[in-house]
Design an enzyme around this catalytic site. Structure first.
Site, PDB file in Angstrom:
ATOM      1  N   GLU A  38       0.823  -1.204   0.000  1.00  0.00           N
ATOM      2  CA  GLU A  38       0.000   0.000   0.000  1.00  0.00           C
ATOM      3  C   GLU A  38       0.865   1.266   0.000  1.00  0.00           C
ATOM      4  O   GLU A  38       1.783   1.408   0.809  1.00  0.00           O
ATOM      5  CB  GLU A  38      -0.937  -0.019   1.228  1.00  0.00           C
ATOM      6  N   THR A  82      -5.875   1.892  -5.504  1.00  0.00           N
ATOM      7  CA  THR A  82      -5.555   0.470  -5.344  1.00  0.00           C
ATOM      8  C   THR A  82      -6.250  -0.365  -6.419  1.00  0.00           C
ATOM      9  O   THR A  82      -5.634  -1.263  -7.013  1.00  0.00           O
ATOM     10  CB  THR A  82      -6.000  -0.067  -3.966  1.00  0.00           C
ATOM     11  N   ASP A 256       1.477   0.020  -4.908  1.00  0.00           N
ATOM     12  CA  ASP A 256       0.281   0.200  -5.743  1.00  0.00           C
ATOM     13  C   ASP A 256       0.176   1.593  -6.358  1.00  0.00           C
ATOM     14  O   ASP A 256      -0.270   1.750  -7.486  1.00  0.00           O
ATOM     15  CB  ASP A 256      -1.009  -0.209  -4.995  1.00  0.00           C
TER      16      ASP A 256
END
Ligand code: GP9
Ligand code: MN
Length: 419
Positions: A38, A82, A256
């Site tokens: 992330e 994402t 991401d």
């Protein structure tokens, strides 16, 4: 209609490169674990903050004999964040310039990485400790062919195991290994982390390094959550080894999208000790990519220019899935004819020598603006490629394509109007 697909296909065939022979099938039959990191940007790798390493475990991997670390790898996401990075992984198509394709075109026909794994005898799963409806994942994952989505109800969030957006990465990854132990092998698992998400908050006991000191509290905290994520990955590797899954798996990890937006340029320029020009901003869109293949000896730091769009063909070649007829814009990262050219979704692009950003052409070596004539020929290619991409998505064109045989479906001369 299907005639549009002919033009798209001609374009794709003309730019297609042969995947690497050397890497072909090197991970055949192994489990494939893809971990999405992330908000992880590449600038934290092999870097320090107040004299401390930010990613000690990932830094070790950059020197590991079984790990390829790509340091010129770009995210190509837009507003779908994402979910866009997931779309790129599964389709090797660009997401949309506006909105999230996971919402706007969730019902299209796609020819995904996951389906290809299914066809090759893999059990396919996605793991993420959030509600299944977030980013419309329930619907999209089913359409993409995932056999099983382990979402929030599949996890036990114990006391103190929740922070910021949800379950902490350390227990999440631990429990994900427990799920993997139960899976039929070989499996393909996409694992999505969460703790290193804006606004980057942590409990005191999870802060392994101090905060940075700048006018951006976001950037100040970012280093700490990246450091926490690094710890979680380290423990994840340890659990995989303990479980016995490690030797027969490959682990691919990639950032991401950016975590630090241009709103924090003053703070970023303090940290990087240089001005954040549009050139620097484009270069900050690099995210790390690690390809870890236990017992392979393929480790290297690889400087090839690549992007998330290249993940699907690269992974397929590693496990030996033939991908030659696919309608996709990516190429195998390890291809000997790799064209070293990356297009960002907003039209910025990167070559070996130049970067186009902020409607200006920049010399990569000096970081200075140069004559924009130099960028012109590339701009045409960029516009053409993104336009073809959007035609595929808006026209749902893959429903006319027989990917196995590499030709138009025969019964689509009179395509059905879906409107
Ligand atoms: C939510 C997580 C974060 O489930 O994937 O999404 P983002 O805000 O980064 O797109
Ligand atoms: Mn994200």
């Amino acid at each position: 209609d299907s005639n549009d697909l002919v033009a798209v296909n001609n374009y794709i065939k003309a730019k297609q490169t042969d995947p690497s022979d050397e890497m072909h099938g090197i991970a055949e039959g192994r489990n494939v674990i893809v971990v999405k990191l992330e908000s992880t940007q590449n600038f934290v790798i092999n870097n320090e903050m107040n004299g401390e390493e930010i990613t000690p475990f990932l830094n070790e991997l950059t020197k590991d004999e079984d790990t390829v670390y790509m340091d010129n790898f770009y995210h190509q996401t837009e507003q779908g964040k994402t979910s866009d990075s997931e779309f790129l992984l599964d389709n090797s198509l660009y997401p949309l310039g506006r909105g999230a394709v996971f919402f706007t075109h969730s019902g299209n026909e796609y020819q995904t990485l996951t389906e290809n794994f299914n066809d090759n005898g893999y059990y396919t799963t996605a793991l993420h400790a959030n509600n299944g409806s977030f980013w419309n994942r329930n619907t999209v994952y089913e359409n993409f062919g995932y056999d099983r989505f382990y979402s929030l109800p599949d996890y036990t969030v114990g006391e103190g195991e929740d922070v910021n957006w949800g379950m902490k990465d350390i227990p999440f990854l631990q429990q994900s290994v427990d799920h993997m132990k139960e899976m039929e092998q070989p499996f393909f698992s996409k694992v999505i982390t969460l703790t290193n998400h804006y606004p980057f908050t942590l409990d005191e006991e999870d802060k392994f390094i101090g905060e940075y000191d700048s006018n951006s509290r976001t950037l100040n905290r970012y280093f700490q959550t990246v450091r926490y994520q690094d710890e979680a990955i380290k423990e994840f590797f340890a659990s995989l080894k303990e479980s016995g899954l490690y030797e027969n798996s490959i682990i691919i990890m990639y950032g991401d999208h950016y975590g630090i937006s241009e709103n924090h340029n003053v703070a970023m320029s303090k940290y990087l000790e240089r001005e954040i020009t549009p050139f620097e901003s484009a270069q900050l869109q690099r995210v790390p990519l690690f390809i870890h293949i236990p017992d392979s000896g393929v480790g290297e730091v690889n400087h090839t220019l690549a992007g998330q769009i290249d993940l699907k063909p690269t992974i397929e070649n590693l496990v030996g899935i033939e991908t030659g007829n696919a309608i996709q814009f990516g190429q195998d990262i390890f291809s000997e004819d790799n064209d070293n050219f990356v297009i960002l979704r907003d039209g910025r692009f990167i070559t070996e020598d130049i970067v186009y950003a902020g409607e200006t052409c920049w010399d990569k070596e000096t970081g200075e603006a140069i004559d924009s004539e130099i960028c012109l020929p590339y701009m045409e290619r960029v516009n053409e490629e993104l336009a073809y991409n959007d035609e595929i998505i808006y026209g749902d064109l893959l429903r006319f394509y027989d990917a196995k045989n590499g030709r138009l479906k025969e019964d689509t001369t009179e395509p059905v109007d879906v409107e």
